[in-house]
Design an enzyme around this catalytic site. Structure first.
Site, PDB file in Angstrom:
ATOM      1  N   CYS A 276       8.971 -23.186 -34.275  1.00 28.28           N
ATOM      2  CA  CYS A 276      10.254 -23.801 -33.876  1.00 28.28           C
ATOM      3  C   CYS A 276       9.951 -24.603 -32.614  1.00 28.28           C
ATOM      4  O   CYS A 276       8.888 -25.206 -32.524  1.00 28.28           O
ATOM      5  CB  CYS A 276      11.321 -22.732 -33.671  1.00 28.28           C
TER       6      CYS A 276
HETATM    7  O1  THJ Z   1      13.376 -23.242 -30.948  1.00 25.66           O
HETATM    8  S1  THJ Z   1      13.506 -22.243 -29.859  1.00 25.66           S
HETATM    9  O2  THJ Z   1      14.472 -21.201 -30.237  1.00 25.66           O
HETATM   10  O3  THJ Z   1      12.224 -21.668 -29.492  1.00 25.66           O
HETATM   11  S2  THJ Z   1      14.194 -23.154 -28.315  1.00 25.66           S
END
Ligand code: THJ
Length: 320
Positions: A276
């Site tokens: 992510c």
């Molecule tokens: O994408 S995140 O939750 O690491 S900010």
């Protein structure tokens, strides 16, 4: 004592009522976190690295939220203390003996059943999932997440407390496991067939857990458009973890999680690597997939896109 990886509020409320929290090998950690800017790694190293007293006294919005109200008996576990700002990772892993010192200060003992929750996005389970991944990485499997987090707890009119309990130092031991984290070096190392691991989307499920707007660059991700030429790593498919949480803030069933991931292109039987922005949303996707099948070969790219931006920005693009 339940060993289920996802526990519900009723089960935890029963434990609170019968006084089992902090008594019968059960610890509850409130992992509430409000992300702030990354501190300068060099300054952090000289001022705070492994300095538990200083780190734990440092005021933050999340510690304030915790002290106002939490599940009775819970202790606050802070990602900004459990991990540190590395040169390339926003949240870098401490060596095991240092992580162990922090967890002992939370009063955790060897063999405890640890129940994690937080509050905020993704059903109050996202930061809890980061701690779930940390505990697994440091060798502790008896860890559960509270389904729906603090919101579900409050919605069910369960008791809350503002009392901050001080537990005696625990005897918890870290036992670092390899294989749950995938590093930048591993991703960009040539395999026997001459290809970098990250280029083997035909053999690996590369799953990006971010909201679809972030994946497609329609929402702020923290990536610098002057440095990168897009918003995701080609080869990664988008399995937005926010869509695995239902309208009541509860995690969907394993069958629904599997069906959703498959509808996005997940292929059973192949290894899984999640990512992510900073390695947080991906932790919840990793946890959700572990509920589908405990045997799935799951790894998290802890450095995620923010590290890729620093080390190989050309790998981030708008291409599929
Ligand atoms: O994408 S995140 O939750 O690491 S900010």
């Amino acid at each position: 004592m339940s060993q289920k990886r996802l526990v519900d509020c009723q089960w935890l409320a029963d434990q609170v009522t019968k006084g089992a929290v902090n008594q019968e090998g059960l610890r509850v950690l409130d992992c509430t976190f409000k992300p702030g800017p990354k501190l300068d790694p060099t300054e952090f190293k000289s001022t705070y690295y492994g300095q538990w007293e200083k780190l734990m006294e440092k005021p933050s919005e999340h510690t304030i939220d915790f002290s106002k109200s939490h599940i009775p008996g819970a202790v606050h576990a802070n990602i900004d203390v459990a991990m540190y700002p590395g040169d390339t990772e926003r949240f870098a892993l401490y060596p095991p003996q240092l992580f162990e010192e922090y967890i002992q200060r939370l009063g955790v003992n060897q063999g405890d059943h640890i129940v994690l929750y937080d509050r905020g996005m993704n059903g109050g389970m996202m930061f809890a999932a980061k701690f779930w991944w940390l505990f697994k990485t440091y060798g502790h499997d008896n860890v559960s997440i509270l389904n729906g987090g603090f919101h579900a707890w409050q919605k069910g009119n369960n008791p809350v407390s503002s009392e901050v309990v001080q537990l005696p130092k625990g005897d918890w031991k870290a036992n670092l496991r390899s294989g749950l984290n995938v590093t930048f070096e591993e991703l960009t190392t040539k395999q026997e067939d001459g290809r970098d691991l990250i280029d083997k989307a035909d053999e690996v499920n590369f799953l990006d857990a971010r909201k679809k707007e972030q994946f497609h660059g329609e929402e702020e991700t923290g990536l610098n458009p002057k440095t990168v030429n897009g918003s995701h790593i080609p080869g990664f498919i988008n399995v937005p973890v926010n869509q695995l949480v239902d309208s009541n803030g509860l995690l969907k069933s394993p069958a629904d999680i599997k069906a959703f991931a498959s509808s996005k292109g997940f292929r059973e039987g192949k290894p899984i690597i999640t990512c992510c922005n900073l390695g947080i949303q991906a932790s919840l996707l990793t946890f959700a997939l572990s509920l589908v099948d405990e045997q799935y070969p799951l790894r998290l790219y802890n450095g995620s896109l923010k590290e890729m931006e620093i080390r190989a920005p050309q790998r981030i693009s708008a291409k599929e």
